[in-house]
Design a protein around this motif. Sequence first.
Motif, PDB file in Angstrom:
ATOM      1  N   SER A  49       0.810  -1.208   0.000  1.00 26.70           N
ATOM      2  CA  SER A  49       0.000   0.000   0.000  1.00 26.70           C
ATOM      3  C   SER A  49       0.846   1.262   0.000  1.00 26.70           C
ATOM      4  O   SER A  49       0.332   2.352  -0.158  1.00 26.70           O
ATOM      5  CB  SER A  49      -0.935   0.008   1.214  1.00 26.70           C
ATOM      6  OG  SER A  49      -0.164  -0.011   2.401  1.00 26.70           O
ATOM      7  N   THR A  50       2.152   1.126   0.181  1.00 30.82           N
ATOM      8  CA  THR A  50       3.028   2.298   0.213  1.00 30.82           C
ATOM      9  C   THR A  50       3.861   2.367  -1.046  1.00 30.82           C
ATOM     10  O   THR A  50       3.974   1.401  -1.794  1.00 30.82           O
ATOM     11  CB  THR A  50       3.965   2.250   1.437  1.00 30.82           C
ATOM     12  OG1 THR A  50       4.799   1.100   1.309  1.00 30.82           O
ATOM     13  CG2 THR A  50       3.169   2.169   2.735  1.00 30.82           C
ATOM     14  N   GLN A  51       4.495   3.499  -1.248  1.00 31.66           N
ATOM     15  CA  GLN A  51       5.334   3.698  -2.424  1.00 31.66           C
ATOM     16  C   GLN A  51       6.629   2.894  -2.321  1.00 31.66           C
ATOM     17  O   GLN A  51       7.192   2.517  -3.330  1.00 31.66           O
ATOM     18  CB  GLN A  51       5.651   5.196  -2.589  1.00 31.66           C
ATOM     19  CG  GLN A  51       6.438   5.542  -3.823  1.00 31.66           C
ATOM     20  CD  GLN A  51       5.695   5.224  -5.120  1.00 31.66           C
ATOM     21  OE1 GLN A  51       4.471   5.142  -5.146  1.00 31.66           O
ATOM     22  NE2 GLN A  51       6.433   5.018  -6.181  1.00 31.66           N
ATOM     23  N   THR A  52       7.116   2.620  -1.108  1.00 34.25           N
ATOM     24  CA  THR A  52       8.367   1.872  -0.969  1.00 34.25           C
ATOM     25  C   THR A  52       8.224   0.445  -1.470  1.00 34.25           C
ATOM     26  O   THR A  52       9.155  -0.124  -1.989  1.00 34.25           O
ATOM     27  CB  THR A  52       8.823   1.861   0.508  1.00 34.25           C
ATOM     28  OG1 THR A  52       7.783   1.275   1.301  1.00 34.25           O
ATOM     29  CG2 THR A  52       9.134   3.248   0.992  1.00 34.25           C
ATOM     30  N   GLY A  53       7.058  -0.145  -1.322  1.00 34.05           N
ATOM     31  CA  GLY A  53       6.835  -1.489  -1.832  1.00 34.05           C
ATOM     32  C   GLY A  53       6.931  -1.539  -3.341  1.00 34.05           C
ATOM     33  O   GLY A  53       7.454  -2.481  -3.908  1.00 34.05           O
ATOM     34  N   THR A  54       6.433  -0.521  -3.998  1.00 40.48           N
ATOM     35  CA  THR A  54       6.491  -0.476  -5.448  1.00 40.48           C
ATOM     36  C   THR A  54       7.937  -0.378  -5.927  1.00 40.48           C
ATOM     37  O   THR A  54       8.323  -1.017  -6.883  1.00 40.48           O
ATOM     38  CB  THR A  54       5.678   0.724  -5.973  1.00 40.48           C
ATOM     39  OG1 THR A  54       4.355   0.601  -5.486  1.00 40.48           O
ATOM     40  CG2 THR A  54       5.645   0.749  -7.470  1.00 40.48           C
ATOM     41  N   SER A  55       8.742   0.411  -5.239  1.00 33.43           N
ATOM     42  CA  SER A  55      10.133   0.544  -5.672  1.00 33.43           C
ATOM     43  C   SER A  55      10.893  -0.760  -5.462  1.00 33.43           C
ATOM     44  O   SER A  55      11.774  -1.087  -6.250  1.00 33.43           O
ATOM     45  CB  SER A  55      10.812   1.696  -4.930  1.00 33.43           C
ATOM     46  OG  SER A  55      10.902   1.416  -3.552  1.00 33.43           O
ATOM     47  N   ILE A  56      10.554  -1.523  -4.435  1.00 33.28           N
ATOM     48  CA  ILE A  56      11.208  -2.815  -4.216  1.00 33.28           C
ATOM     49  C   ILE A  56      10.837  -3.779  -5.336  1.00 33.28           C
ATOM     50  O   ILE A  56      11.689  -4.490  -5.868  1.00 33.28           O
ATOM     51  CB  ILE A  56      10.817  -3.390  -2.840  1.00 33.28           C
ATOM     52  CG1 ILE A  56      11.426  -2.539  -1.730  1.00 33.28           C
ATOM     53  CG2 ILE A  56      11.268  -4.833  -2.699  1.00 33.28           C
ATOM     54  CD1 ILE A  56      10.934  -2.901  -0.353  1.00 33.28           C
ATOM     55  N   VAL A  57       9.577  -3.792  -5.715  1.00 35.37           N
ATOM     56  CA  VAL A  57       9.138  -4.666  -6.799  1.00 35.37           C
ATOM     57  C   VAL A  57       9.812  -4.258  -8.106  1.00 35.37           C
ATOM     58  O   VAL A  57      10.277  -5.111  -8.874  1.00 35.37           O
ATOM     59  CB  VAL A  57       7.601  -4.635  -6.937  1.00 35.37           C
ATOM     60  CG1 VAL A  57       7.153  -5.353  -8.186  1.00 35.37           C
ATOM     61  CG2 VAL A  57       6.943  -5.235  -5.717  1.00 35.37           C
ATOM     62  N   GLU A  58       9.896  -2.964  -8.377  1.00 37.11           N
ATOM     63  CA  GLU A  58      10.536  -2.481  -9.602  1.00 37.11           C
ATOM     64  C   GLU A  58      12.023  -2.828  -9.622  1.00 37.11           C
ATOM     65  O   GLU A  58      12.552  -3.210 -10.667  1.00 37.11           O
ATOM     66  CB  GLU A  58      10.352  -0.972  -9.747  1.00 37.11           C
ATOM     67  CG  GLU A  58       8.953  -0.561 -10.113  1.00 37.11           C
ATOM     68  CD  GLU A  58       8.559  -0.983 -11.515  1.00 37.11           C
ATOM     69  OE1 GLU A  58       9.437  -1.062 -12.394  1.00 37.11           O
ATOM     70  OE2 GLU A  58       7.376  -1.254 -11.717  1.00 37.11           O
ATOM     71  N   LYS A  59      12.706  -2.699  -8.485  1.00 34.26           N
ATOM     72  CA  LYS A  59      14.134  -3.034  -8.437  1.00 34.26           C
ATOM     73  C   LYS A  59      14.349  -4.516  -8.712  1.00 34.26           C
ATOM     74  O   LYS A  59      15.260  -4.890  -9.462  1.00 34.26           O
ATOM     75  CB  LYS A  59      14.717  -2.673  -7.072  1.00 34.26           C
ATOM     76  CG  LYS A  59      14.951  -1.207  -6.877  1.00 34.26           C
ATOM     77  CD  LYS A  59      15.543  -0.928  -5.504  1.00 34.26           C
ATOM     78  CE  LYS A  59      15.660   0.555  -5.261  1.00 34.26           C
ATOM     79  NZ  LYS A  59      16.159   0.848  -3.910  1.00 34.26           N
ATOM     80  N   ASN A  60      13.519  -5.362  -8.105  1.00 33.95           N
ATOM     81  CA  ASN A  60      13.648  -6.795  -8.352  1.00 33.95           C
ATOM     82  C   ASN A  60      13.326  -7.143  -9.794  1.00 33.95           C
ATOM     83  O   ASN A  60      13.974  -8.000 -10.402  1.00 33.95           O
ATOM     84  CB  ASN A  60      12.741  -7.583  -7.399  1.00 33.95           C
ATOM     85  CG  ASN A  60      13.245  -7.543  -5.979  1.00 33.95           C
ATOM     86  OD1 ASN A  60      14.421  -7.342  -5.735  1.00 33.95           O
ATOM     87  ND2 ASN A  60      12.336  -7.727  -5.036  1.00 33.95           N
ATOM     88  N   LEU A  61      12.338  -6.478 -10.369  1.00 32.16           N
ATOM     89  CA  LEU A  61      11.983  -6.693 -11.768  1.00 32.16           C
ATOM     90  C   LEU A  61      13.133  -6.273 -12.681  1.00 32.16           C
ATOM     91  O   LEU A  61      13.457  -6.971 -13.650  1.00 32.16           O
ATOM     92  CB  LEU A  61      10.719  -5.907 -12.096  1.00 32.16           C
ATOM     93  CG  LEU A  61       9.979  -6.224 -13.377  1.00 32.16           C
ATOM     94  CD1 LEU A  61       9.562  -7.683 -13.404  1.00 32.16           C
ATOM     95  CD2 LEU A  61       8.763  -5.341 -13.499  1.00 32.16           C
ATOM     96  N   ASP A  62      13.782  -5.170 -12.361  1.00 30.88           N
ATOM     97  CA  ASP A  62      14.940  -4.715 -13.135  1.00 30.88           C
ATOM     98  C   ASP A  62      16.087  -5.709 -13.036  1.00 30.88           C
ATOM     99  O   ASP A  62      16.736  -6.027 -14.041  1.00 30.88           O
ATOM    100  CB  ASP A  62      15.406  -3.342 -12.650  1.00 30.88           C
ATOM    101  CG  ASP A  62      14.446  -2.239 -13.015  1.00 30.88           C
ATOM    102  OD1 ASP A  62      13.628  -2.438 -13.934  1.00 30.88           O
ATOM    103  OD2 ASP A  62      14.504  -1.169 -12.366  1.00 30.88           O
ATOM    104  N   ARG A  63      16.351  -6.201 -11.832  1.00 38.15           N
ATOM    105  CA  ARG A  63      17.454  -7.154 -11.636  1.00 38.15           C
ATOM    106  C   ARG A  63      17.220  -8.439 -12.418  1.00 38.15           C
ATOM    107  O   ARG A  63      18.139  -8.952 -13.071  1.00 38.15           O
ATOM    108  CB  ARG A  63      17.608  -7.471 -10.152  1.00 38.15           C
ATOM    109  CG  ARG A  63      18.173  -6.337  -9.353  1.00 38.15           C
ATOM    110  CD  ARG A  63      18.283  -6.704  -7.899  1.00 38.15           C
ATOM    111  NE  ARG A  63      18.660  -5.527  -7.121  1.00 38.15           N
ATOM    112  CZ  ARG A  63      18.241  -5.275  -5.909  1.00 38.15           C
ATOM    113  NH1 ARG A  63      17.432  -6.117  -5.295  1.00 38.15           N
ATOM    114  NH2 ARG A  63      18.635  -4.185  -5.273  1.00 38.15           N
ATOM    115  N   ILE A  64      16.010  -8.961 -12.347  1.00 39.27           N
ATOM    116  CA  ILE A  64      15.710 -10.202 -13.062  1.00 39.27           C
ATOM    117  C   ILE A  64      15.822  -9.993 -14.569  1.00 39.27           C
ATOM    118  O   ILE A  64      16.362 -10.843 -15.286  1.00 39.27           O
ATOM    119  CB  ILE A  64      14.309 -10.711 -12.673  1.00 39.27           C
ATOM    120  CG1 ILE A  64      14.296 -11.142 -11.212  1.00 39.27           C
ATOM    121  CG2 ILE A  64      13.882 -11.869 -13.565  1.00 39.27           C
ATOM    122  CD1 ILE A  64      12.920 -11.441 -10.670  1.00 39.27           C
ATOM    123  N   THR A  65      15.360  -8.847 -15.056  1.00 39.42           N
ATOM    124  CA  THR A  65      15.444  -8.552 -16.485  1.00 39.42           C
ATOM    125  C   THR A  65      16.896  -8.450 -16.936  1.00 39.42           C
ATOM    126  O   THR A  65      17.270  -8.973 -17.997  1.00 39.42           O
ATOM    127  CB  THR A  65      14.693  -7.246 -16.805  1.00 39.42           C
ATOM    128  OG1 THR A  65      13.360  -7.354 -16.321  1.00 39.42           O
ATOM    129  CG2 THR A  65      14.661  -6.987 -18.294  1.00 39.42           C
TER     130      THR A  65
END
Length: 84
Positions: A43-59
């Motif tokens: 529900s917070t913006q920090t969770g979204t940035s964690i998901v985006e960072k992990n998505l970037d790393r996997i990509t």
Amino acid sequence: MSPLLIIMLVLLVVSGVGLVIFILLHSGKGTGISDAIASSMYSTQTGTSIVEKNLDRITIILAVVFMVSLLVLMIIYPHGAIAA
């Protein structure tokens, strides 16, 4: 077919399909599949940035695996030298 050829071809196909999937998951200007998933999970913006960072790393990892397997295939089997 040699075992090295089979391993490299499997790595190439799996990383290629994974790369397409993870690139499509990236968001564009805040409206993407990853934002829909992240907003339901966090529900917070920090969770979204964690998901985006992990998505970037996997990509990035999938892109590196794709390129390395492609280069290995190009070096070992130049000009379509794979014989049946």
